[in-house]
Structure formats: structure tokens, C-alpha cells
Write a protein that holds these residues in place. Structure first.
Motif, short mmCIF file in Angstrom:
data_model
loop_
_atom_site.label_atom_id
_atom_site.label_comp_id
_atom_site.label_asym_id
_atom_site.label_seq_id
_atom_site.Cartn_x
_atom_site.Cartn_y
_atom_site.Cartn_z
N THR A 123 44.41 14.31 9.97
CA THR A 123 44.67 13.47 8.80
C THR A 123 43.75 13.84 7.64
O THR A 123 44.20 13.93 6.49
CB THR A 123 44.51 11.98 9.16
OG1 THR A 123 45.39 11.68 10.25
CG2 THR A 123 44.81 11.07 7.98
N SER A 127 45.04 15.38 4.16
CA SER A 127 44.67 14.67 2.92
C SER A 127 44.00 15.63 1.95
O SER A 127 44.25 15.58 0.75
CB SER A 127 43.74 13.51 3.23
OG SER A 127 44.39 12.57 4.05
N TRP A 128 43.15 16.50 2.47
CA TRP A 128 42.48 17.48 1.62
C TRP A 128 43.50 18.40 0.96
O TRP A 128 43.43 18.66 -0.24
CB TRP A 128 41.48 18.28 2.46
CG TRP A 128 40.84 19.39 1.68
CD1 TRP A 128 39.85 19.30 0.76
CD2 TRP A 128 41.20 20.78 1.75
NE1 TRP A 128 39.56 20.54 0.25
CE2 TRP A 128 40.37 21.47 0.84
CE3 TRP A 128 42.13 21.50 2.49
CZ2 TRP A 128 40.44 22.83 0.67
CZ3 TRP A 128 42.21 22.87 2.31
CH2 TRP A 128 41.36 23.53 1.40
#
Length: 136
Positions: A123, A127-128
Motif C-alpha cells: 500500500t 501510494s508513493w
């Protein structure tokens, strides 16, 4: 925007985005592997193996989802593939847990710990990538 803030936004082709997703996945897997290797010093063999199984239960469905979602057809990523991949990913996790818990000498808490750690890393990596490539 404040003068101290630096906003990096990348425009990527579908091929570059796919490559970035795979590189992120492999980096996450390396981090998790190093973490498991470090923890194995304090864990029993059964706990370490169970931790690895939890890592695999999270990693295999995610790798499948990345491969399925980011297939290139006519140079574009197909967004509808992400929806189907998410549902199949849940099913693959369920099958993975059923497989792991039918093995002898499995420590359930270690399986879930490996799964949770890998899921958090996945996750964070996703997200990065999303923040790095977001459009204004």
C-alpha cells in the motif's frame, strides 16, 4: 505553493508506468525479505516459515494484479482491468490462506503478521507511485 515545497509530478507513458509499478513491487519484496531475514534471528523456524508464507499470500495476488492491471494494449493501461484484478486478488488471498493453513506446524499469528507487513508495504509503495505520478 510555499517556496519550501517541492512538487515533483511525472508524466509517464503506460509502458513507463508499468515499469515503475514492477520496480516498486520488487523493491517492496526486497525490503520485506530483508525484514524477515532480520527477524529470523529471534524467531523459531516454524515462525519464520509462517512469516514467509504470509508474505507470499500477500505478494502473489499483488503480482498477479499488477500484471493483469498494467497489461499494455494499444499503448494504454486498461482501467477496467484494475476493478477485476482487485476482486480476483481477494479470491487469490483466500485461496492462499486456505493453502497455508492446511500445512503442518503453521503459526497463525506469524502468517497474519507477514501478510499485514507485506500489505502495508504494498500500500505504501502504490501510494508513493500514485503521488509521484498524479496529475494536477
Amino acid at each position: 505553493m510555499r517556496p519550501c515545497q517541492l512538487r515533483v509530478v511525472m508524466k509517464l507513458s503506460a509502458k513507463q508506468y508499468r515499469s515503475l509499478m514492477w520496480r516498486t513491487f520488487f523493491c517492496i519484496s526486497l525490503i520485506a525479505g530483508v525484514l524477515i531475514a532480520g527477524l529470523s534471528v529471534w524467531l523459531t523456524d516454524n515462525q519464520t516459515l509462517s512469516l514467509v508464507y504470509g508474505f507470499v499470500v500477500a505478494s502473489v495476488p499483488h503480482a498477479w494484479a499488477v500484471a493483469r492491471t498494467f497489461r499494455l494494449q494499444q499503448g494504454k493501461v486498461q482501467p477496467q482491468a484494475a476493478i477485476m484484478a482487485a476482486w480476483v486478488k481477494i479470491g487469490l488471498c483466500a485461496v492462499g490462506f486456505a493453502w497455508v493453513f492446511n500445512m503442518p506446524n503453521i503459526k497463525a499469528e506469524a502468517v497474519f503478521a507477514g501478510f499485514i507487513v507485506q500489505t502495508v508495504l504494498i500500500t505504501a509503495g502504490n501510494s508513493w507511485v500514485a503521488m509521484l505520478t498524479r496529475k494536477r
